[in-house]
Design a protein around this motif. Structure first.
Motif, mmCIF file in Angstrom:
data_model
loop_
_atom_site.group_PDB
_atom_site.id
_atom_site.type_symbol
_atom_site.label_atom_id
_atom_site.label_comp_id
_atom_site.label_asym_id
_atom_site.label_seq_id
_atom_site.Cartn_x
_atom_site.Cartn_y
_atom_site.Cartn_z
ATOM 1 N N VAL A 65 1.859 34.049 17.742
ATOM 2 C CA VAL A 65 0.785 32.880 17.306
ATOM 3 C C VAL A 65 -0.277 32.926 18.440
ATOM 4 C CG1 VAL A 65 0.568 30.382 17.106
ATOM 5 C CG2 VAL A 65 2.729 31.369 16.309
ATOM 6 N N GLU A 66 -1.650 33.450 17.803
ATOM 7 C CA GLU A 66 -2.736 33.292 18.656
ATOM 8 C C GLU A 66 -3.550 32.266 18.332
ATOM 9 O OE1 GLU A 66 -6.235 36.278 19.270
ATOM 10 O OE2 GLU A 66 -4.329 37.296 19.510
ATOM 11 N N ILE A 67 -3.920 31.656 19.390
ATOM 12 C CA ILE A 67 -4.868 30.461 18.761
ATOM 13 C C ILE A 67 -6.314 30.823 19.534
ATOM 14 C CG2 ILE A 67 -5.139 28.054 19.596
ATOM 15 C CD1 ILE A 67 -2.638 28.404 18.136
ATOM 16 N N ALA A 68 -6.956 30.882 18.883
ATOM 17 C CA ALA A 68 -8.557 31.306 18.998
ATOM 18 C C ALA A 68 -9.394 30.161 19.703
ATOM 19 C CB ALA A 68 -9.375 31.424 17.542
ATOM 20 N N ALA A 69 -10.220 30.716 20.639
ATOM 21 C CA ALA A 69 -11.136 29.601 21.466
ATOM 22 C C ALA A 69 -10.138 28.941 22.238
ATOM 23 C CB ALA A 69 -11.805 28.775 20.547
ATOM 24 N N ALA A 70 -8.974 29.475 22.832
ATOM 25 C CA ALA A 70 -8.314 28.711 23.865
ATOM 26 C C ALA A 70 -7.932 29.585 24.995
ATOM 27 C CB ALA A 70 -6.939 28.403 23.257
ATOM 28 N N GLY A 71 -7.739 28.990 26.075
ATOM 29 C CA GLY A 71 -7.352 29.850 27.239
ATOM 30 C C GLY A 71 -5.835 29.716 27.498
#
Length: 93
Positions: A65-71
């Motif tokens: 699961v990849e979360i955009a705009a997150a570090g």
């Protein structure tokens, strides 16, 4: 600034753990039977993005699961996206 300091602390203290234990992680991950979701922030400055899919591939049945705009802290940086993308049925077993 606080996140940068935290990143430096992780790199200095936690990264040696991964270097020392990578062989064990690669050996043991395929044996894991626990439903697993590897959640990764697309802009993680501590662990490069390619580590997420690589870790996921080590464990059969794991879900990436990849979360955009997150570090490095996607659950804190993008809580709405985190809640929407995590498969909570899988998470609850």
């Amino acid at each position: 600034e606080r996140q940068r300091q935290a990143a430096l602390s992780v790199q200095m203290n936690f990264m040696p753990f991964f270097v020392r234990h990578m062989a064990m992680i690669r050996r043991e991950a395929p044996r894991l039977q626990t439903p697993t979701q590897v959640v990764w922030g697309a802009n993680d400055a501590i662990f490069p993005l390619e580590n997420g899919p690589a870790r996921t591939k080590l464990q059969p049945g794991a879900r990436y699961v990849e979360i955009a705009a997150a570090g490095h802290l996607p659950h804190q940086e993008q809580p709405g996206a985190f809640l929407a993308k995590v498969d909570w049925k899988q998470a609850s077993g």
